[in-house]
Design a protein around this motif. Structure first.
Motif, mmCIF file in Angstrom:
data_model
loop_
_atom_site.group_PDB
_atom_site.id
_atom_site.type_symbol
_atom_site.label_atom_id
_atom_site.label_comp_id
_atom_site.label_asym_id
_atom_site.label_seq_id
_atom_site.Cartn_x
_atom_site.Cartn_y
_atom_site.Cartn_z
ATOM 1 N N ASP A 78 0.832 -1.199 0.000
ATOM 2 C CA ASP A 78 0.000 0.000 0.000
ATOM 3 C C ASP A 78 0.869 1.252 0.000
ATOM 4 O OD1 ASP A 78 -2.226 -1.655 0.086
ATOM 5 O OD2 ASP A 78 -2.335 -1.609 2.274
ATOM 6 N N ILE A 79 0.225 2.401 -0.060
ATOM 7 C CA ILE A 79 0.954 3.670 -0.119
ATOM 8 C C ILE A 79 0.325 4.645 0.877
ATOM 9 C CG2 ILE A 79 1.546 5.657 -1.559
ATOM 10 C CD1 ILE A 79 1.512 3.754 -3.964
ATOM 11 N N SER A 80 1.146 5.178 1.787
ATOM 12 C CA SER A 80 0.682 6.217 2.708
ATOM 13 C C SER A 80 0.772 7.574 2.035
ATOM 14 C CB SER A 80 1.541 6.233 3.977
ATOM 15 O OG SER A 80 1.328 5.103 4.770
ATOM 16 N N LEU A 81 -0.224 8.400 2.252
ATOM 17 C CA LEU A 81 -0.133 9.777 1.775
ATOM 18 C C LEU A 81 0.863 10.542 2.650
ATOM 19 C CD1 LEU A 81 -3.803 10.641 0.807
ATOM 20 C CD2 LEU A 81 -1.977 9.664 -0.574
ATOM 21 N N PRO A 82 1.519 11.555 2.098
ATOM 22 C CA PRO A 82 2.626 12.216 2.821
ATOM 23 C C PRO A 82 2.255 12.814 4.169
ATOM 24 C CG PRO A 82 2.674 12.800 0.497
ATOM 25 C CD PRO A 82 1.381 12.063 0.723
ATOM 26 N N HIS A 83 0.999 13.212 4.352
ATOM 27 C CA HIS A 83 0.608 13.860 5.598
ATOM 28 C C HIS A 83 -0.106 12.904 6.553
ATOM 29 C CE1 HIS A 83 -2.787 13.977 2.888
ATOM 30 N NE2 HIS A 83 -3.605 14.338 3.854
ATOM 31 N N ARG A 84 -0.028 11.611 6.280
ATOM 32 C CA ARG A 84 -0.768 10.638 7.097
ATOM 33 C C ARG A 84 -0.477 10.796 8.586
ATOM 34 N NH1 ARG A 84 -0.021 4.006 7.404
ATOM 35 N NH2 ARG A 84 -1.379 3.783 9.228
ATOM 36 N N PHE A 85 0.785 10.697 8.973
ATOM 37 C CA PHE A 85 1.113 10.725 10.396
ATOM 38 C C PHE A 85 0.958 12.124 10.982
ATOM 39 C CE2 PHE A 85 4.073 7.062 9.107
ATOM 40 C CZ PHE A 85 3.028 6.152 9.203
ATOM 41 N N ALA A 86 1.119 13.137 10.166
ATOM 42 C CA ALA A 86 0.901 14.504 10.643
ATOM 43 C C ALA A 86 -0.562 14.723 11.016
ATOM 44 C CB ALA A 86 1.329 15.503 9.573
ATOM 45 N N VAL A 87 -1.460 13.973 10.395
ATOM 46 C CA VAL A 87 -2.886 14.050 10.732
ATOM 47 C C VAL A 87 -3.220 13.156 11.915
ATOM 48 C CG1 VAL A 87 -5.213 13.511 9.891
ATOM 49 C CG2 VAL A 87 -3.594 14.702 8.403
ATOM 50 N N GLN A 88 -2.702 11.925 11.915
ATOM 51 C CA GLN A 88 -3.137 10.947 12.909
ATOM 52 C C GLN A 88 -2.469 11.116 14.278
ATOM 53 O OE1 GLN A 88 -2.479 7.443 10.242
ATOM 54 N NE2 GLN A 88 -4.550 6.865 10.903
#
Length: 275
Positions: free
Chosen positions: A99-109
């Motif tokens: 799969d592919i994480s979007l670049p801001h994934r962890f910045a949001v979660q």
């Protein structure tokens, strides 16, 4: 207070080196808020090209990588439990090897975890070959009460998107060896333990849908796993008798219908989608 993050990424012999590279780099190099550790679990022996890719990614990673090498293929649940034991931080993000994480994934979660949540998932988008050609969007409930209600019928989290607190996960027994349903069982145990649940409606992961995805969601093996899961839910007191009966009929029946009907039923009942 900012939390440190471990990414838990299992790999097995069936994974492709190029897909793993994309998954790893999207979840590490490309993140606007990078993790502090990556734990790669090698679930049994893998082909040489995949083993070489694992080593190259670990060597070139901008964050520390710990490799857990299991001698035999043990399956997803036990592999993840082994990986959790190697995670150095209390907050863990799940990631799959294709799969592919979007670049801001962890910045949001991560801010949601830091504000008090024990587990936070997100929506996701599906793609087949080209990550930019979206097939569909899988939605999730965002209200905590709705997440808990939804869990009595269908999984309330998209597993490849979740970030959770490791001590709580291990405190309820982890994933265990409950093949094909280990994540859903874990969510039930967390909810029974009064975990603070959250979801982000925004899709933060691009999920690869390979050939035969809906075929693999049916058949007698999945039916047996479904029945075992529903019995476990009932034993835990997670579902009522009425919910247990409904789930056996609807979810069990879903496992046996032809693939074309299964695709439609999945998108309407089991995991809501929008196009």
């Amino acid at each position: 207070m900012p939390e440190q993050l471990s990414v838990l990424l299992p790999v097995w012999a069936g994974d492709r080196p190029d897909f793993l590279t994309d998954a790893f780099r999207s979840s590490v190099d490309a993140q606007t808020r990078r993790p502090d550790q990556v734990v790669i679990v090698r679930d049994g022996p893998v082909p040489d090209p995949l083993a070489e890719t694992i080593q190259e990614l670990a060597k070139g990673s901008p964050v520390p990588v710990d490799l857990v090498e299991l001698e035999h293929n043990v399956g997803l649940g036990p592999a993840l439990d082994a990986g959790l034991a190697a995670c150095k931080h209390d907050v863990v993000a799940r990631m799959d090897a294709d799969d592919i994480s979007l670049p801001h994934r962890f910045a949001v979660q991560l801010p949601i975890i830091e504000s008090g949540a024990d587990i936070v998932g997100s929506g996701l988008v599906e793609f087949a070959d080209d990550p930019d050609e979206i097939v569909a969007t899988r939605t999730v409930p965002t209200d905590p009460d709705e997440i808990r209600r939804r869990a009595r019928f269908a999984t309330p989290f998209n597993h490849p998107t979740v970030v959770y607190r490791r001590p709580l996960v291990t405190g309820v027994g982890g994933y265990t060896d409950f093949a094909k349903m280990e994540d859903y069982l874990l969510w039930a145990k967390l909810i029974l333990a009064d975990a603070r649940v959250a979801n982000v409606a925004e899709p933060l992961v691009r999920y690869r849908v390979g050939a035969g995805a809906y075929a693999r969601r049916g058949g007698r093996d999945l039916l047996r796993a479904e029945i075992a899961l529903q019995r476990r839910f009932r034993d835990l007191g997670f579902t009522t008798r009425a919910q247990y009966a409904r789930n056996l009929v609807v979810r069990g029946g879903y496992r046996l219908v032809p693939e074309g009907f299964r695709r439609s039923a999945y998108r309407k009942l089991i995991a809501p989608y929008r196009r």
